[in-house]
Design a protein around this motif. Structure first.
Motif, PDB file in Angstrom:
ATOM      1  N   VAL A  91       0.840  -1.208   0.000  1.00  0.00           N
ATOM      2  CA  VAL A  91       0.000   0.000   0.000  1.00  0.00           C
ATOM      3  C   VAL A  91       0.869   1.249   0.000  1.00  0.00           C
ATOM      4  O   VAL A  91       0.599   2.210  -0.732  1.00  0.00           O
ATOM      5  N   ALA A  92       1.924   1.275   0.805  1.00  0.00           N
ATOM      6  CA  ALA A  92       2.824   2.437   0.839  1.00  0.00           C
ATOM      7  C   ALA A  92       3.420   2.692  -0.536  1.00  0.00           C
ATOM      8  O   ALA A  92       3.512   3.840  -0.980  1.00  0.00           O
ATOM      9  N   ARG A  93       3.796   1.636  -1.224  1.00  0.00           N
ATOM     10  CA  ARG A  93       4.358   1.805  -2.568  1.00  0.00           C
ATOM     11  C   ARG A  93       3.307   2.274  -3.561  1.00  0.00           C
ATOM     12  O   ARG A  93       3.584   3.127  -4.409  1.00  0.00           O
ATOM     13  N   MET A  94       2.108   1.709  -3.471  1.00  0.00           N
ATOM     14  CA  MET A  94       1.045   2.109  -4.402  1.00  0.00           C
ATOM     15  C   MET A  94       0.694   3.582  -4.237  1.00  0.00           C
ATOM     16  O   MET A  94       0.464   4.289  -5.217  1.00  0.00           O
ATOM     17  N   LEU A  95       0.656   4.056  -2.995  1.00  0.00           N
ATOM     18  CA  LEU A  95       0.308   5.451  -2.719  1.00  0.00           C
ATOM     19  C   LEU A  95       1.513   6.379  -2.784  1.00  0.00           C
ATOM     20  O   LEU A  95       1.375   7.578  -2.567  1.00  0.00           O
ATOM     21  N   LYS A  96       2.698   5.802  -3.055  1.00  0.00           N
ATOM     22  CA  LYS A  96       3.944   6.574  -3.109  1.00  0.00           C
ATOM     23  C   LYS A  96       4.154   7.371  -1.826  1.00  0.00           C
ATOM     24  O   LYS A  96       4.496   8.547  -1.852  1.00  0.00           O
ATOM     25  N   ARG A  97       3.910   6.693  -0.710  1.00  0.00           N
ATOM     26  CA  ARG A  97       4.101   7.279   0.612  1.00  0.00           C
ATOM     27  C   ARG A  97       5.161   6.495   1.364  1.00  0.00           C
ATOM     28  O   ARG A  97       5.346   5.309   1.123  1.00  0.00           O
ATOM     29  N   PRO A  98       5.807   7.142   2.323  1.00  0.00           N
ATOM     30  CA  PRO A  98       6.744   6.386   3.151  1.00  0.00           C
ATOM     31  C   PRO A  98       5.988   5.420   4.065  1.00  0.00           C
ATOM     32  O   PRO A  98       4.851   5.694   4.460  1.00  0.00           O
ATOM     33  N   LEU A  99       6.618   4.324   4.364  1.00  0.00           N
ATOM     34  CA  LEU A  99       6.037   3.356   5.294  1.00  0.00           C
ATOM     35  C   LEU A  99       6.190   3.898   6.708  1.00  0.00           C
ATOM     36  O   LEU A  99       7.272   4.325   7.096  1.00  0.00           O
ATOM     37  N   ARG A 100       5.115   3.896   7.476  1.00  0.00           N
ATOM     38  CA  ARG A 100       5.170   4.338   8.868  1.00  0.00           C
ATOM     39  C   ARG A 100       4.917   3.159   9.775  1.00  0.00           C
ATOM     40  O   ARG A 100       4.000   2.376   9.564  1.00  0.00           O
ATOM     41  N   VAL A 101       5.739   3.075  10.794  1.00  0.00           N
ATOM     42  CA  VAL A 101       5.589   2.028  11.793  1.00  0.00           C
ATOM     43  C   VAL A 101       5.404   2.723  13.132  1.00  0.00           C
ATOM     44  O   VAL A 101       6.250   3.504  13.550  1.00  0.00           O
ATOM     45  N   HIS A 102       4.283   2.471  13.781  1.00  0.00           N
ATOM     46  CA  HIS A 102       4.003   3.056  15.085  1.00  0.00           C
ATOM     47  C   HIS A 102       4.343   2.037  16.160  1.00  0.00           C
ATOM     48  O   HIS A 102       3.880   0.896  16.116  1.00  0.00           O
ATOM     49  N   LEU A 103       5.162   2.457  17.106  1.00  0.00           N
ATOM     50  CA  LEU A 103       5.568   1.578  18.196  1.00  0.00           C
ATOM     51  C   LEU A 103       4.985   2.088  19.504  1.00  0.00           C
ATOM     52  O   LEU A 103       5.027   3.275  19.782  1.00  0.00           O
ATOM     53  N   VAL A 104       4.473   1.188  20.296  1.00  0.00           N
ATOM     54  CA  VAL A 104       3.865   1.545  21.574  1.00  0.00           C
ATOM     55  C   VAL A 104       4.723   0.982  22.696  1.00  0.00           C
ATOM     56  O   VAL A 104       5.182  -0.155  22.628  1.00  0.00           O
ATOM     57  N   GLY A 105       4.937   1.774  23.733  1.00  0.00           N
ATOM     58  CA  GLY A 105       5.679   1.308  24.894  1.00  0.00           C
ATOM     59  C   GLY A 105       7.157   1.115  24.626  1.00  0.00           C
ATOM     60  O   GLY A 105       7.726   0.102  25.002  1.00  0.00           O
ATOM     61  N   VAL A 106       7.785   2.088  23.992  1.00  0.00           N
ATOM     62  CA  VAL A 106       9.190   1.935  23.624  1.00  0.00           C
ATOM     63  C   VAL A 106      10.102   2.914  24.374  1.00  0.00           C
ATOM     64  O   VAL A 106      11.088   3.394  23.844  1.00  0.00           O
ATOM     65  N   GLU A 107       9.776   3.175  25.622  1.00  0.00           N
ATOM     66  CA  GLU A 107      10.554   4.144  26.386  1.00  0.00           C
ATOM     67  C   GLU A 107      12.024   3.763  26.467  1.00  0.00           C
ATOM     68  O   GLU A 107      12.910   4.594  26.274  1.00  0.00           O
ATOM     69  N   LYS A 108      12.325   2.503  26.746  1.00  0.00           N
ATOM     70  CA  LYS A 108      13.715   2.054  26.837  1.00  0.00           C
ATOM     71  C   LYS A 108      14.408   2.124  25.489  1.00  0.00           C
ATOM     72  O   LYS A 108      15.573   2.501  25.392  1.00  0.00           O
ATOM     73  N   GLU A 109      13.691   1.738  24.450  1.00  0.00           N
ATOM     74  CA  GLU A 109      14.285   1.686  23.126  1.00  0.00           C
ATOM     75  C   GLU A 109      14.671   3.073  22.618  1.00  0.00           C
ATOM     76  O   GLU A 109      15.585   3.209  21.812  1.00  0.00           O
TER      77      GLU A 109
END
Length: 86
Positions: free
Chosen positions: A50-68
């Motif tokens: 879908v990201a490629r079809m819409l020519k958008r960057p892929l977004r990854v949302h991470l939850v609970g990543v305070e340490k990371e």
């Protein structure tokens, strides 16, 4: 694979790809970003397509990543492993 991600099935594959000696402790630091990469390679076919079809960057949302967040620089490794178009 079918969306253009590298097939990494083990730490040995990654070490070989990046030309890192097997004695390196890099696996301890890269556990977080490589887990995300594995999730994308295994389950990310639809979002990547879908990201490629819409020519958008892929977004990854991470939850609970305070340490990371303390290791934000090591997440740049994802930029090396993911195709440039994402």
């Amino acid at each position: 694979n079918d969306v253009g991600l590298l097939e990494l099935s083990s730490w040995s594959d990654y070490y070989r790809l990046r030309k890192i000696p097997l004695s390196s402790p890099v696996a301890l630091l890269l556990t977080f970003p490589l887990t995300i990469y594995h999730a994308l390679a295994t389950h990310g076919h639809v979002p990547i397509t879908v990201a490629r079809m819409l020519k958008r960057p892929l977004r990854v949302h991470l939850v609970g990543v305070e340490k990371e967040l303390n290791f934000l620089d090591i997440f740049q490794e994802l930029g090396y492993l993911l195709p440039e178009a994402l």
